[in-house]
Design an enzyme around this catalytic site. Sequence first.
Site, short mmCIF file in Angstrom:
data_model
loop_
_atom_site.label_atom_id
_atom_site.label_comp_id
_atom_site.label_asym_id
_atom_site.label_seq_id
_atom_site.Cartn_x
_atom_site.Cartn_y
_atom_site.Cartn_z
N TYR B 142 0.83 -1.21 0.00
CA TYR B 142 0.00 0.00 0.00
C TYR B 142 0.87 1.26 0.00
O TYR B 142 0.41 2.33 -0.41
CB TYR B 142 -0.94 0.04 1.21
CG TYR B 142 -2.08 -0.95 1.16
CD1 TYR B 142 -2.24 -1.83 0.09
CD2 TYR B 142 -3.03 -1.01 2.18
CE1 TYR B 142 -3.27 -2.74 0.04
CE2 TYR B 142 -4.08 -1.92 2.14
CZ TYR B 142 -4.19 -2.79 1.07
OH TYR B 142 -5.23 -3.69 1.04
N LYS B 189 2.94 -15.60 2.75
CA LYS B 189 2.94 -16.41 1.53
C LYS B 189 4.39 -16.73 1.21
O LYS B 189 4.91 -16.41 0.14
CB LYS B 189 2.24 -15.64 0.40
CG LYS B 189 1.96 -16.45 -0.84
CD LYS B 189 0.83 -17.44 -0.71
CE LYS B 189 0.71 -18.28 -1.99
NZ LYS B 189 -0.30 -19.36 -1.88
N ASP B 221 -3.73 -17.82 1.72
CA ASP B 221 -4.90 -18.43 1.07
C ASP B 221 -5.51 -19.49 1.99
O ASP B 221 -6.74 -19.59 2.11
CB ASP B 221 -4.56 -19.00 -0.32
CG ASP B 221 -3.28 -19.82 -0.34
OD1 ASP B 221 -2.41 -19.65 0.54
OD2 ASP B 221 -3.13 -20.66 -1.25
N ASP B 245 -5.40 -6.55 5.87
CA ASP B 245 -6.62 -5.86 5.44
C ASP B 245 -7.67 -6.90 5.05
O ASP B 245 -8.83 -6.85 5.51
CB ASP B 245 -6.27 -4.96 4.25
CG ASP B 245 -7.41 -4.04 3.86
OD1 ASP B 245 -8.43 -3.98 4.59
OD2 ASP B 245 -7.30 -3.36 2.82
N ASP B 249 -10.85 -7.98 7.61
CA ASP B 249 -12.21 -7.67 7.17
C ASP B 249 -13.05 -8.94 7.05
O ASP B 249 -14.21 -8.98 7.45
CB ASP B 249 -12.19 -6.89 5.85
CG ASP B 249 -11.90 -5.41 6.08
OD1 ASP B 249 -11.98 -4.97 7.24
OD2 ASP B 249 -11.59 -4.69 5.12
MG LIG Z 1 -10.27 -3.00 4.74
MG LIG Z 2 -4.18 -21.28 -3.01
#
Ligand SMILES: [Mg+2]
Ligand SMILES: [Mg+2]
Lengths: 354, 354
Positions: B142, B189, B221, B245, B249
């Site tokens: 970001y 990851k 994931d 984020d 959420d």
């Molecule tokens: Mg958010």
């Molecule tokens: Mg995957």
Amino acid sequence: MNLNIALLPGDGIGPEVLNQAVKCLQAVEETFNHTFVYKEAPVGAIAIDKTGNPLPDKTLQLCKDADAVLFGSIGDPKYDNDPKAKVRPEQGLLKLRKELGLYTNVRPVKVFPTLIGKSPLKEEIISGTDFTIYRELTGGIYFGEKKLNEEGTIASDLCEYSEKEISRIAHLAFKAAKNRRNKLTLVDKANVLESSRLWRKVVTKIGESYPEVELDFLFVDNAAMQVILNPNQFDVVLTENLFGDIISDEASVIGGSIGLLASASIGDENALFEPIHGSYPQAKGKDIANPVASILSAAMLLEHFQLFEEAMAIREAVDKALQKGIVTPDLDEKSNFGTNHVGDFIADNIVDND
Amino acid sequence: MNLNIALLPGDGIGPEVLNQAVKCLQAVEETFNHTFVYKEAPVGAIAIDKTGNPLPDKTLQLCKDADAVLFGSIGDPKYDNDPKAKVRPEQGLLKLRKELGLYTNVRPVKVFPTLIGKSPLKEEIISGTDFTIYRELTGGIYFGEKKLNEEGTIASDLCEYSEKEISRIAHLAFKAAKNRRNKLTLVDKANVLESSRLWRKVVTKIGESYPEVELDFLFVDNAAMQVILNPNQFDVVLTENLFGDIISDEASVIGGSIGLLASASIGDENALFEPIHGSYPQAKGKDIANPVASILSAAMLLEHFQLFEEAMAIREAVDKALQKGIVTPDLDEKSNFGTNHVGDFIADNIVDND
Ligand SMILES: [Mg+2]
Ligand SMILES: [Mg+2]
């Protein structure tokens, strides 16, 4: 139609579930008068055992020459749990996707009414859910430049996308929406990321060529909420590689039965179809593996070649098996039906409704 | 204890919910013999109206001089829906976080037994869920370099992290785990991203100083699946900005009542506490806004200063209100209780259990 299909059974339960998919394709050939030619080759751990290479040149060439690849599964604890292993089974699949230029991953998310009780979500939320995720598969941060400074104290990954990478998958997604309920949702983070703003610009522009498709946008953090709160709002979801990895894995569990989910990986010249489940080595050879995901990946293969009736015949036979309780023990612990029996039942029930 | 608290009510329902939080802090002062001094300043749309700036210098200085900031909410349709608006209310909060060096966002995820029916998840999955997410807030993709080539056809964002950025939040997360159930899960990851591998290396190293805390790792994931499948496995979740984020959420909706969720943004010199809900302008001034998230953000403020008993007194008063049905209509449509009444009830029930 004539089709050359490369069969890559792979490891673990791959061969036995793939066999059931082939049975169903053979039933389709007979019922609908097509001619499919199957050629088999090793990939993954079994290919390492034979040749030292998880994707032997011969296997790759067979896939390149074929119209489509039907894939079983890959992975073996012998290599996965060995930190010193230099070649790993998974490298075979990654290399195959790359060599075949498979830039789009397609993941249908569908709830089977008979299995709705297995969902972690409440029935009123998940009932009727039926959408498809189009995930970009060969670009973005997974493939961008990686850096680590000499001291090992600063690391970075680059997320880069080009207009061309976005537009080719966007066209596939819009076409899919046209064949479905005419709705496309682009998942991005355009309020923060430059690459997402390019996605939004390119997809918006391409959308003008598909006026019948309603296009909307969702930030990825909001999408992660909406998948749980209201999965029925989705028809086709389009997104970049990392967001697609997260959202499609999240979505894969809301139906409650990961053993039923198939996927396609599509390029301009080739396409590969496979269940999303792994090689499940503990179940290998026990005739207990659920063949439905593999069978549904064969249905996706048929749809890829516009054989919609044929694919529907497979889907209806699967629905019949689920309704009648002809399922493996993972779906019903009281069931005594094995992989082969379920495959036979589905293949035997493939009929031409016309 | 003496505390200087900056009050930033902001827009929409911000002022009325913040009032209830202050009532509760005043009850804590009285019950536990503390002295809190409150100073109020404008931020967001109301600050734009007054000064043209969503974060006036005076407001920023007040926050810098305070021990902590209690924040209402921000945003007004007058600016949000105007594509030509040059200054936006949200910029006030982003600038404030940056100026105060608030690099860690803390998001507790807790299911209230009385509200479990509102969860999209089945009761057996969500029952007992109680974890906290530590999200890095000022680094990563970001804030990394953004590029767009001249033709506007290639765009990129850089995700970069330094050892220092990782270690300062990691220490906060390990300390939080020590005060909880001694488990920390790093979400990354690392099988694909160089920056994730640095996170894993730094966090693993820091973990050696917290031998009582069990450290494990989850790919993002997989984490997106586990939040739905088995949220009870988590105690403290630590992750980088983008993953945090998405995951926070996603996690915010599994409890079924976003109106109850508070958050903290913490730096080395300062800290800010706010509900996660927005300014909900349609409800402004109607005495219907749910004050619980704001009240719980005051409890987080107290915990930040090690006032654990005091925070618990607020939490127990909130539980009592929920159990007795003293709630706003968003939680029970048959309820006639307003924002003020709920705030009064909770403040009146803050008692010292010793
Ligand atoms: Mg958010
Ligand atoms: Mg995957």
